[in-house]
Design a protein around this motif. Structure first.
Motif, PDB file in Angstrom:
ATOM      1  N   SER A   1     -48.956  46.526  -6.869  1.00 40.46           N
ATOM      2  CA  SER A   1     -49.997  45.930  -7.712  1.00 40.46           C
ATOM      3  C   SER A   1     -49.670  46.109  -9.190  1.00 40.46           C
ATOM      4  O   SER A   1     -49.813  45.183  -9.995  1.00 40.46           O
ATOM      5  N   GLU A   2     -49.252  47.313  -9.551  1.00 40.97           N
ATOM      6  CA  GLU A   2     -48.907  47.579 -10.953  1.00 40.97           C
ATOM      7  C   GLU A   2     -47.717  46.727 -11.375  1.00 40.97           C
ATOM      8  O   GLU A   2     -47.700  46.168 -12.477  1.00 40.97           O
ATOM      9  N   THR A   3     -46.726  46.595 -10.487  1.00 37.36           N
ATOM     10  CA  THR A   3     -45.558  45.767 -10.792  1.00 37.36           C
ATOM     11  C   THR A   3     -45.958  44.317 -11.010  1.00 37.36           C
ATOM     12  O   THR A   3     -45.489  43.655 -11.945  1.00 37.36           O
TER      13      THR A   3
ATOM     14  N   MET B   1     -50.272  50.221  -4.283  1.00 37.08           N
ATOM     15  CA  MET B   1     -50.639  50.404  -5.682  1.00 37.08           C
ATOM     16  C   MET B   1     -49.439  50.168  -6.605  1.00 37.08           C
ATOM     17  O   MET B   1     -49.574  49.576  -7.681  1.00 37.08           O
TER      18      MET B   1
ATOM     19  N   SER C   1     -51.306  54.776 -13.164  1.00 33.33           N
ATOM     20  CA  SER C   1     -50.384  53.815 -13.760  1.00 33.33           C
ATOM     21  C   SER C   1     -50.953  52.404 -13.702  1.00 33.33           C
ATOM     22  O   SER C   1     -50.877  51.637 -14.680  1.00 33.33           O
ATOM     23  N   PHE C   2     -51.550  52.055 -12.560  1.00 36.23           N
ATOM     24  CA  PHE C   2     -52.158  50.733 -12.434  1.00 36.23           C
ATOM     25  C   PHE C   2     -53.306  50.578 -13.425  1.00 36.23           C
ATOM     26  O   PHE C   2     -53.441  49.537 -14.083  1.00 36.23           O
TER      27      PHE C   2
ATOM     28  N   CYS D   1     -61.443  47.972  -7.076  1.00 37.15           N
ATOM     29  CA  CYS D   1     -61.028  49.240  -7.673  1.00 37.15           C
ATOM     30  C   CYS D   1     -62.179  50.253  -7.591  1.00 37.15           C
ATOM     31  O   CYS D   1     -61.994  51.374  -7.124  1.00 37.15           O
TER      32      CYS D   1
ATOM     33  N   ARG E   1     -47.704  43.963 -14.355  1.00 35.91           N
ATOM     34  CA  ARG E   1     -46.763  44.142 -15.469  1.00 35.91           C
ATOM     35  C   ARG E   1     -45.824  42.937 -15.596  1.00 35.91           C
ATOM     36  O   ARG E   1     -45.543  42.477 -16.705  1.00 35.91           O
TER      37      ARG E   1
ATOM     38  N   ILE F   1     -53.015  41.080  -6.160  1.00 34.74           N
ATOM     39  CA  ILE F   1     -53.459  42.461  -6.375  1.00 34.74           C
ATOM     40  C   ILE F   1     -54.695  42.753  -5.528  1.00 34.74           C
ATOM     41  O   ILE F   1     -54.802  43.836  -4.930  1.00 34.74           O
TER      42      ILE F   1
ATOM     43  N   THR G   1     -52.099  49.966 -16.930  1.00 33.74           N
ATOM     44  CA  THR G   1     -51.560  48.614 -17.073  1.00 33.74           C
ATOM     45  C   THR G   1     -52.678  47.584 -17.143  1.00 33.74           C
ATOM     46  O   THR G   1     -52.612  46.625 -17.936  1.00 33.74           O
ATOM     47  N   LEU G   2     -53.724  47.774 -16.341  1.00 39.39           N
ATOM     48  CA  LEU G   2     -54.847  46.840 -16.371  1.00 39.39           C
ATOM     49  C   LEU G   2     -55.603  46.926 -17.697  1.00 39.39           C
ATOM     50  O   LEU G   2     -56.010  45.905 -18.264  1.00 39.39           O
TER      51      LEU G   2
ATOM     52  N   ALA H   1     -50.119  56.756  -9.019  1.00 41.24           N
ATOM     53  CA  ALA H   1     -50.013  55.298  -8.882  1.00 41.24           C
ATOM     54  C   ALA H   1     -51.290  54.610  -9.357  1.00 41.24           C
ATOM     55  O   ALA H   1     -51.238  53.560 -10.008  1.00 41.24           O
TER      56      ALA H   1
END
Length: 423
Positions: free
Chosen positions: A252-254, A249, A356-357, A299, A257, A226, A360-361, A353
């Motif tokens: 990264s989220e995938t 992004m 969403s990230f 970030c 998750r 990430i 998830t974080l 995106a």
């Protein structure tokens, strides 16, 4: 036996013939915390000789990395990276050329698959009675079945991207785990097998520490991926390539998750086993995770009090990057918005995106906290940290300032309930 083999090797040292097997067996039989002083002295002698040894660089590099983690306790520099043997795993690094970011997914998929499949292979060997490694407090078959199920949830997406899933035909978790482990093992190079084999040096002899180490190594792999993709997104925005930033992004989220079932694997640890080997991990704490701090600081710039906290002082190299005005995605996105070079409707996919990230974080942090409370209660952590009170205090730190995170980060998934043992 290991000291005899090591003395024999020292009479005619050859980096390609170092007796890793004998040394690792000794570490496994006693636990790193209890390795015999004679063996430690011999390994220190090997390290002194290392600069003058000739041989292929990969072999020299592997031996140096192994000695770094094997001698951390007598050197009194034992910490989280050496406990996890991260020098052996060669994760993506913050100084790697940003042009390599698109290829980090493949590199980290391979390592994730190798680490998780190795954890499952150990459970299979114990279940079949084929190993005497870490014999204390073996879990029962019901717990092991859960480990297979959760481990496969991490493993299968990576195997699909690696095109190693064609022969996975079993429906039962145990049988499917056997097939997946065989597929990964058959695809590994000699160097990969050596790195994975040497990167498991538990401090004691409790069965569950094997799982613990592999799961933490898996999370470190995810964080490194990430961080690499965040650097790619920042660079893409600097070049006005919004779609490429969105891709990074999304990836990264995938990655974050897909790693979440690792928490469910950790939740199958026996609490008493964890608390037993934890007594010998003093000095090593996840607060020392450089990859996580790098992810967080890419970030957005951490608040001043966090930069000055033990969290960042425990990773001085990352803190130096922050104080050196390391670029962040937050700043890059804000600059793009203020420049009006990119239309608002074209910016929305990136904002979505990032949102969403961030959600998830935040969910990842809260799951981490709940699991830590389950395993430890409200007690001090290792590595001179405040343990679960620290995790409670930092779980809601905003991921970005420039993008509003929609409500919903508190919504627990089915996996969250399973992880925490909630009804």
């Amino acid at each position: 036996m290991s000291t005899a083999e090591l003395r024999s090797w020292l009479r005619s040292p050859d980096v390609k013939r170092f007796p890793y097997g004998a040394v690792v067996r000794e570490y496994h039989s006693a636990g790193k915390h209890f390795v015999a002083p004679e063996l430690l002295e011999l390994l220190a002698t090997v390290r002194e000789l290392l600069p003058g040894l000739r041989g292929p660089w990969p072999h020299v590099q592997a031996l140096a990395a192994f000695l770094t983690t094997a001698l951390d306790k007598p050197d009194k520099r034992y910490d989280y990276p050496t406990y996890l043997a991260l020098p052996l795993l060669q994760l993506p690094a913050p100084d790697d050329p940003v042009e390599q970011a698109p290829f980090a997914r493949t590199r980290c998929d391979r390592l994730t698959a190798q680490l998780v499949s190795d954890a499952l292979a150990f459970e299979l060997a114990a279940l079949d009675g084929r190993t005497t490694l870490l014999p204390q407090a073996r879990p029962d078959a019901v717990v092991v079945r859960k480990r297979f199920r959760h481990g496969l949830r991490v493993l299968l997406p990576a195997l699909a991207r690696m095109s190693l899933d064609a022969g996975l035909t079993a429906t039962e978790p145990v049988d499917l785990a056997r097939q997946a482990c065989a597929a990964v093992r058959g695809d590994m190079s000699y160097a990969e097998r050596r790195a994975v084999g040497l990167s498991i040096l538990p401090v004691y002899t409790m069965h569950d520490e094997y799982l613990f180490l592999r799961v933490l190594q898996g999370f470190e792999t995810t964080f490194a991926l990430i961080a690499t993709h965040l650097r790619g997104a920042i660079a893409a925005l600097g070049e006005g390539e919004v779609e490429r930033a969105v891709h990074f992004m999304g990836s990264s989220e995938t990655a974050l998750r897909e790693s979440s079932p690792l928490f469910s694997m950790l939740a199958t640890m026996q609490v008493e086993s964890f608390r037993t080997f934890r007594d010998f991990t003093e000095g090593a704490s996840a607060i020392q995770s450089r990859n996580y701090k790098l992810l967080e600081s890419l970030c957005r710039r951490p608040d001043p009090d966090r930069v000055e906290s033990a969290a960042y002082r425990s990773v001085p190299d990352v803190r130096e990057r922050v104080l050196g005005d390391q670029p962040t995605l937050d700043e890059a996105y804000r600059a793009m918005c203020e420049s009006d070079v990119v239309a608002e409707d074209a910016r929305k996919p990136l904002a979505d995106a990032m949102d969403s990230f961030a959600r998830t974080l935040l969910r990842w942090r809260r799951t981490h906290y709940r699991l830590a409370v389950r395993m430890l209660g409200e007690v001090p952590g290792t590595g001179y940290t405040e343990g679960t009170p620290y995790l409670r205090a930092v779980r809601d730190i905003p991921v970005f300032h420039s993008v509003r995170v929609e409500d919903g980060a508190d919504h627990e998934t089915a996996d969250d309930h399973e992880t925490t043992g909630a009804p």
